[in-house]
Motif scaffolding. Sequence first.
Motif, PDB file in Angstrom:
ATOM      1  N   PRO A 191       0.800  -1.228   0.000  1.00 40.23           N
ATOM      2  CA  PRO A 191       0.000   0.000   0.000  1.00 40.23           C
ATOM      3  C   PRO A 191       0.834   1.280   0.000  1.00 40.23           C
ATOM      4  N   ALA A 192       2.133   1.163   0.364  1.00 40.02           N
ATOM      5  CA  ALA A 192       2.994   2.349   0.382  1.00 40.02           C
ATOM      6  C   ALA A 192       3.492   2.719  -1.012  1.00 40.02           C
ATOM      7  N   LEU A 193       3.124   1.912  -1.997  1.00 39.30           N
ATOM      8  CA  LEU A 193       3.526   2.195  -3.375  1.00 39.30           C
ATOM      9  C   LEU A 193       2.993   3.559  -3.794  1.00 39.30           C
ATOM     10  N   ALA A 194       3.670   4.152  -4.786  1.00 42.65           N
ATOM     11  CA  ALA A 194       3.251   5.478  -5.242  1.00 42.65           C
ATOM     12  C   ALA A 194       1.792   5.451  -5.687  1.00 42.65           C
ATOM     13  N   PRO A 195       1.067   6.565  -5.494  1.00 40.59           N
ATOM     14  CA  PRO A 195      -0.337   6.609  -5.920  1.00 40.59           C
ATOM     15  C   PRO A 195      -0.435   6.417  -7.443  1.00 40.59           C
ATOM     16  N   PRO A 196      -1.633   6.095  -7.911  1.00 38.87           N
ATOM     17  CA  PRO A 196      -2.944   6.081  -7.251  1.00 38.87           C
ATOM     18  C   PRO A 196      -3.155   4.871  -6.347  1.00 38.87           C
ATOM     19  N   ASN A 197      -4.115   5.007  -5.420  1.00 38.06           N
ATOM     20  CA  ASN A 197      -4.392   3.916  -4.492  1.00 38.06           C
ATOM     21  C   ASN A 197      -5.265   2.845  -5.144  1.00 38.06           C
ATOM     22  N   ALA A 198      -5.524   1.775  -4.374  1.00 39.92           N
ATOM     23  CA  ALA A 198      -6.253   0.630  -4.922  1.00 39.92           C
ATOM     24  C   ALA A 198      -7.690   0.984  -5.283  1.00 39.92           C
ATOM     25  N   VAL A 199      -8.332   1.822  -4.475  1.00 41.59           N
ATOM     26  CA  VAL A 199      -9.742   2.158  -4.726  1.00 41.59           C
ATOM     27  C   VAL A 199      -9.886   2.946  -6.024  1.00 41.59           C
ATOM     28  N   ALA A 200      -9.020   3.944  -6.215  1.00 45.20           N
ATOM     29  CA  ALA A 200      -9.086   4.736  -7.450  1.00 45.20           C
ATOM     30  C   ALA A 200      -8.787   3.867  -8.673  1.00 45.20           C
ATOM     31  N   THR A 201      -7.833   2.941  -8.514  1.00 42.75           N
ATOM     32  CA  THR A 201      -7.482   2.054  -9.623  1.00 42.75           C
ATOM     33  C   THR A 201      -8.635   1.122  -9.956  1.00 42.75           C
ATOM     34  N   ALA A 202      -9.247   0.530  -8.918  1.00 46.16           N
ATOM     35  CA  ALA A 202     -10.379  -0.368  -9.135  1.00 46.16           C
ATOM     36  C   ALA A 202     -11.561   0.387  -9.740  1.00 46.16           C
ATOM     37  N   ASP A 203     -11.774   1.625  -9.298  1.00 43.26           N
ATOM     38  CA  ASP A 203     -12.877   2.423  -9.837  1.00 43.26           C
ATOM     39  C   ASP A 203     -12.706   2.637 -11.340  1.00 43.26           C
ATOM     40  N   ALA A 204     -11.488   2.955 -11.778  1.00 51.08           N
ATOM     41  CA  ALA A 204     -11.241   3.154 -13.209  1.00 51.08           C
ATOM     42  C   ALA A 204     -11.440   1.852 -13.987  1.00 51.08           C
ATOM     43  N   LEU A 205     -10.950   0.749 -13.432  1.00 49.04           N
ATOM     44  CA  LEU A 205     -11.162  -0.548 -14.084  1.00 49.04           C
ATOM     45  C   LEU A 205     -12.648  -0.888 -14.155  1.00 49.04           C
ATOM     46  N   GLY A 206     -13.374  -0.557 -13.089  1.00 49.40           N
ATOM     47  CA  GLY A 206     -14.802  -0.805 -13.086  1.00 49.40           C
ATOM     48  C   GLY A 206     -15.518  -0.016 -14.165  1.00 49.40           C
ATOM     49  N   ARG A 207     -15.139   1.235 -14.344  1.00 51.08           N
ATOM     50  CA  ARG A 207     -15.740   2.060 -15.409  1.00 51.08           C
ATOM     51  C   ARG A 207     -15.444   1.454 -16.776  1.00 51.08           C
ATOM     52  N   LEU A 208     -14.189   1.042 -16.965  1.00 50.25           N
ATOM     53  CA  LEU A 208     -13.795   0.429 -18.234  1.00 50.25           C
ATOM     54  C   LEU A 208     -14.568  -0.861 -18.467  1.00 50.25           C
ATOM     55  N   SER A 209     -14.732  -1.627 -17.398  1.00 46.57           N
ATOM     56  CA  SER A 209     -15.437  -2.903 -17.507  1.00 46.57           C
ATOM     57  C   SER A 209     -16.908  -2.707 -17.862  1.00 46.57           C
ATOM     58  N   ARG A 210     -17.544  -1.711 -17.277  1.00 48.37           N
ATOM     59  CA  ARG A 210     -18.960  -1.494 -17.568  1.00 48.37           C
ATOM     60  C   ARG A 210     -19.194  -1.090 -19.025  1.00 48.37           C
ATOM     61  N   ARG A 211     -18.184  -0.466 -19.631  1.00 50.03           N
ATOM     62  CA  ARG A 211     -18.303  -0.061 -21.040  1.00 50.03           C
ATOM     63  C   ARG A 211     -17.823  -1.138 -22.008  1.00 50.03           C
ATOM     64  N   ARG A 212     -16.773  -1.866 -21.591  1.00 49.56           N
ATOM     65  CA  ARG A 212     -16.112  -2.765 -22.545  1.00 49.56           C
ATOM     66  C   ARG A 212     -16.011  -4.211 -22.063  1.00 49.56           C
ATOM     67  N   GLY A 213     -16.467  -4.477 -20.842  1.00 47.25           N
ATOM     68  CA  GLY A 213     -16.196  -5.785 -20.246  1.00 47.25           C
ATOM     69  C   GLY A 213     -17.388  -6.675 -20.066  1.00 47.25           C
ATOM     70  N   ARG A 214     -18.257  -6.749 -21.076  1.00 43.24           N
ATOM     71  CA  ARG A 214     -19.388  -7.672 -20.968  1.00 43.24           C
ATOM     72  C   ARG A 214     -18.885  -9.109 -20.809  1.00 43.24           C
ATOM     73  N   PRO A 215     -19.675  -9.980 -20.159  1.00 45.57           N
ATOM     74  CA  PRO A 215     -19.252 -11.373 -19.986  1.00 45.57           C
ATOM     75  C   PRO A 215     -18.841 -12.005 -21.308  1.00 45.57           C
ATOM     76  N   GLY A 216     -17.733 -12.714 -21.267  1.00 51.73           N
ATOM     77  CA  GLY A 216     -17.227 -13.374 -22.469  1.00 51.73           C
ATOM     78  C   GLY A 216     -16.202 -12.566 -23.229  1.00 51.73           C
ATOM     79  N   THR A 217     -16.013 -11.280 -22.883  1.00 53.36           N
ATOM     80  CA  THR A 217     -15.028 -10.456 -23.576  1.00 53.36           C
ATOM     81  C   THR A 217     -13.650 -10.671 -22.966  1.00 53.36           C
ATOM     82  N   PRO A 218     -12.575 -10.386 -23.714  1.00 53.72           N
ATOM     83  CA  PRO A 218     -11.220 -10.517 -23.160  1.00 53.72           C
ATOM     84  C   PRO A 218     -11.014  -9.673 -21.909  1.00 53.72           C
ATOM     85  N   LEU A 219     -11.603  -8.472 -21.883  1.00 48.99           N
ATOM     86  CA  LEU A 219     -11.432  -7.617 -20.700  1.00 48.99           C
ATOM     87  C   LEU A 219     -12.078  -8.256 -19.481  1.00 48.99           C
TER      88      LEU A 219
END
Length: 384
Positions: free
Chosen positions: A100-128
């Motif tokens: 957790p001491a790694l340089a920012p961004p933190n885990a929550v911000a990173t997961a939030d961005a991945l979640g946004r990407l997933s909702r747009r591009r990550g339907r079940p069965g897709t590579p994402l």
Amino acid sequence: MSKPPAAPTPPLLPVFTPAEAIATIVAIDEAIGPDDAEAARRRASRHLRGDGHPPLPRSVLEAYPVEHVRGHLWTQFSPELEQATAPVLCRHLVDVLVDPALAPPNAVATADALGRLSRRRGRPGTPLAATIDRVARTLAERACQSTDHLRSLLDTPDYPDLQTISLDVMRIEGVRWVLEILERRSALKLLSEHSRRLSRLTLKRSGETIRAFLSKPDLLTLYDTMAVVSQVEGLLAVATRLLDALRDQEEERTKFVAPYDEEALSSFGTVLAELSAMLWKVAMKSVGRADVSASVFGATVHQLGFLYEFSSRLGIGRPAEFVRLEQALQKNAVALAERLIALAAAGDGLDPAALKAVREHAHVTVPMLNLMHLDRISRRLPEE
């Protein structure tokens, strides 16, 4: 016949850093009008070519509803955005949860961005979707493996190290939060069951430590019990995890059988009530006695204060055992204070040593009374 010259290779664009990837995804996903769209385009164009769709003119975007503005930007920069940011964010998410001491961004911000990407591009069965599933499984399995050593610690005859255990429980909760953001139910279920099992085992072991003292009071079992009860923050972290699980109905309920989490909490509440009853007997027998030092008497009332702090801070939704414990602690605290006041009022009939003991015992009782919001009676106690 000579070959026509090859088309020039487009220049390579800079690779995203995790912070740049997050900023770009959020800018696209939160655009609400032409100005936001232009700012998002400028940011994205530092790393992407935007070949998915030609940019619409400002006049068109002005007539678009918000969701269409965002949809246009996602169309313009996908799938290029996914290919450029998903690997960067997945790697960073795993790394930052390990350290957790790694340089920012933190885990929550990173997961939030991945979640946004997933909702747009990550339907079940897709590579994402498959990529994020793998990351979620990795996070859950690592979190489970990292706490396996705690089970062996809980099997030892020593009292449980609640500080270490509670830190691990809180760390697991951090990973659970990330999995909730990513909406990875399977990995979330695995980790949830693991953290609840660890919490139940911790309360069970803590209860066994206290019961050993109740059945055979001696200095060793007394020390172990004091070590458990005084670790209020650790106990709260573990018990709150189970309370949260009950509120969220993480464990399937049946009509005739109480959930394991509820059983663990109720059982621990029962043993705390038994400990409280024993400590009150000791306190009432010791109060005002010249042969009981202030430090010994104070140790007893401090333990009762810890029990009150724990039972009261569990809050809404706690099992009835803790409600009754909190009420009994307050009632007995009033009785103890009234006894001290009565002894002090009979000062002329006490020898100097006994009167000194009453005043010293009153002094160490005040913090417990104030903790229980009984200031009105603590102010009536004799001063040291």
